[in-house]
Design a protein around this motif. Structure first.
Motif, mmCIF file in Angstrom:
data_model
loop_
_atom_site.group_PDB
_atom_site.id
_atom_site.type_symbol
_atom_site.label_atom_id
_atom_site.label_comp_id
_atom_site.label_asym_id
_atom_site.label_seq_id
_atom_site.Cartn_x
_atom_site.Cartn_y
_atom_site.Cartn_z
ATOM 1 N N SER A 75 0.823 -1.076 -0.085
ATOM 2 C CA SER A 75 0.224 -0.225 0.112
ATOM 3 C C SER A 75 0.837 1.424 -0.079
ATOM 4 O O SER A 75 2.090 1.281 0.326
ATOM 5 C CB SER A 75 -0.902 -0.022 1.271
ATOM 6 O OG SER A 75 -0.164 0.245 2.560
ATOM 7 N N ASP A 76 0.238 2.558 -0.510
ATOM 8 C CA ASP A 76 1.064 3.643 -0.424
ATOM 9 C C ASP A 76 1.370 4.058 0.970
ATOM 10 O O ASP A 76 2.578 4.561 1.134
ATOM 11 C CB ASP A 76 -0.021 4.726 -1.161
ATOM 12 C CG ASP A 76 -0.039 4.482 -2.642
ATOM 13 O OD1 ASP A 76 0.734 3.783 -3.026
ATOM 14 O OD2 ASP A 76 -0.954 5.270 -3.105
ATOM 15 N N ARG A 77 0.727 3.775 2.155
ATOM 16 C CA ARG A 77 0.770 4.169 3.192
ATOM 17 C C ARG A 77 2.079 3.169 3.855
ATOM 18 O O ARG A 77 3.048 3.691 4.670
ATOM 19 C CB ARG A 77 -0.393 3.701 4.084
ATOM 20 C CG ARG A 77 -0.100 3.968 5.805
ATOM 21 C CD ARG A 77 0.194 5.290 5.920
ATOM 22 N NE ARG A 77 0.637 5.609 7.556
ATOM 23 C CZ ARG A 77 -0.230 5.843 8.411
ATOM 24 N NH1 ARG A 77 -1.411 6.069 7.994
ATOM 25 N NH2 ARG A 77 0.366 6.099 9.390
ATOM 26 N N ALA A 79 4.438 1.962 2.042
ATOM 27 C CA ALA A 79 5.768 2.289 1.398
ATOM 28 C C ALA A 79 6.304 3.453 1.824
ATOM 29 O O ALA A 79 7.530 3.599 2.333
ATOM 30 C CB ALA A 79 5.411 2.684 0.056
ATOM 31 N N ARG A 80 5.217 4.412 2.295
ATOM 32 C CA ARG A 80 5.731 5.748 2.947
ATOM 33 C C ARG A 80 6.553 5.331 4.295
ATOM 34 O O ARG A 80 7.201 6.101 4.844
ATOM 35 C CB ARG A 80 4.553 6.773 3.211
ATOM 36 C CG ARG A 80 4.147 7.074 1.668
ATOM 37 C CD ARG A 80 3.294 8.708 1.901
ATOM 38 N NE ARG A 80 2.210 8.055 2.681
ATOM 39 C CZ ARG A 80 0.797 7.783 2.208
ATOM 40 N NH1 ARG A 80 0.830 7.677 0.734
ATOM 41 N NH2 ARG A 80 -0.220 7.702 2.878
ATOM 42 N N HIS A 209 11.539 4.549 -4.906
ATOM 43 C CA HIS A 209 10.220 4.032 -4.666
ATOM 44 C C HIS A 209 9.015 4.926 -5.030
ATOM 45 O O HIS A 209 7.697 4.542 -4.935
ATOM 46 C CB HIS A 209 9.902 3.720 -3.309
ATOM 47 C CG HIS A 209 11.004 2.582 -2.765
ATOM 48 N ND1 HIS A 209 10.914 1.413 -3.393
ATOM 49 C CD2 HIS A 209 11.994 2.909 -1.852
ATOM 50 C CE1 HIS A 209 12.197 0.635 -2.478
ATOM 51 N NE2 HIS A 209 12.245 1.578 -1.816
ATOM 52 N N ASP A 210 9.379 5.880 -5.800
ATOM 53 C CA ASP A 210 8.637 7.104 -6.381
ATOM 54 C C ASP A 210 7.442 7.663 -5.407
ATOM 55 O O ASP A 210 6.522 7.333 -5.437
ATOM 56 C CB ASP A 210 7.540 6.228 -7.456
ATOM 57 C CG ASP A 210 6.988 7.140 -8.344
ATOM 58 O OD1 ASP A 210 7.329 8.335 -8.556
ATOM 59 O OD2 ASP A 210 5.861 6.949 -9.139
ATOM 60 N N LEU A 211 7.860 8.020 -4.244
ATOM 61 C CA LEU A 211 7.224 8.696 -3.199
ATOM 62 C C LEU A 211 7.742 10.085 -2.869
ATOM 63 O O LEU A 211 8.072 10.382 -2.236
ATOM 64 C CB LEU A 211 7.510 7.934 -1.839
ATOM 65 C CG LEU A 211 7.064 6.495 -1.793
ATOM 66 C CD1 LEU A 211 7.499 5.774 -0.578
ATOM 67 C CD2 LEU A 211 5.523 6.316 -1.942
#
Length: 222
Positions: A75-77, A79-80, A209-211
């Motif tokens: 999930s985006d969360r 990964a962040r 990671h494109d964040l």
């Protein structure tokens, strides 16, 4: 087929399937069945079911009766959160050794060996490429000489590894970026420039990671 060893069939299936998840052999969002895995691993469904339950308990899968097991996507969360934790721990370690030349030299030697080995690996070998990526960053945190933080960082290793393989699989140019960034981070450590390292590691992790939003958040804390 899995190799024969003294471990149980369930343990061997667990290791095999988990390795596939961590190296993107089984992608997030993919639905796999007990029967397919049992056939591939040459075991009955019982050890596969046991392995799936263990993987579900660890958060890698969600089981759906009579349908199979869904590999939970990153999930985006998640990964962040992983990237933020990694950046903060690595910055802390580098600031701790910045004023100690002997410690910097020792770490630089280890990182130099890692980068050399990493450069020699074919990026298509996602398992080895991601393992060496994880090792590079773990060496930095370990150099901070705080066992509690080092152990916590190791606990992030599997999530880190899965994110790296996913990023490289999605965009093959990421592999070159990782190596270039690691060389730059090594140079910052050799100079004892903790501020430069802190800024660069945020850009590195967020970029790989494109964040983009993580870069803004963490820079605001420095």
């Amino acid at each position: 087929m899995l190799s024969t060893s003294g471990e149980s069939a369930a343990e061997r299936v667990y290791r095999e399937v988990k390795a596939q998840i961590l190296t993107n052999g089984i992608a997030g969002g993919e639905l796999i069945s007990e029967g397919d895995v049992a056939t591939r691993c040459a075991v009955s469904r019982t050890p596969v079911r046991e392995a799936f339950l263990r993987l579900e308990a660890e958060g890698w899968m969600r089981l759906y009766p009579k349908r199979g097991a869904l590999v939970v996507p990153i999930s985006d969360r998640e990964a962040r959160d992983v990237v933020e934790a990694r950046a903060l721990l690595e910055e802390h370690a580098v600031r701790g050794i910045a004023g100690h030349a002997a410690d910097r030299v020792a770490l630089a030697g280890q990182l130099g060996d890692n980068v050399a080995a990493h450069s020699a690996v074919d990026p298509d070998d996602l398992a080895e490429f991601s393992r060496l990526d994880v090792e590079f960053h773990q060496l930095i945190v370990s150099a901070g000489d705080n066992p509690l933080l080092a152990d916590f960082y190791v606990s992030l290793g599997e999530r880190h590894r899965r994110m790296t393989t996913s990023s490289v699989h999605r965009n093959t140019a990421v592999a070159s970026r990782i190596l270039d960034d690691h060389r730059a981070l090594l140079a910052d450590i050799e100079r004892g420039d903790a501020d430069a390292f802190a800024a660069a590691v945020v850009v590195h992790l967020a970029g790989v990671h494109d964040l983009r939003d993580v870069t803004t958040t963490l820079r605001g804390r420095q």
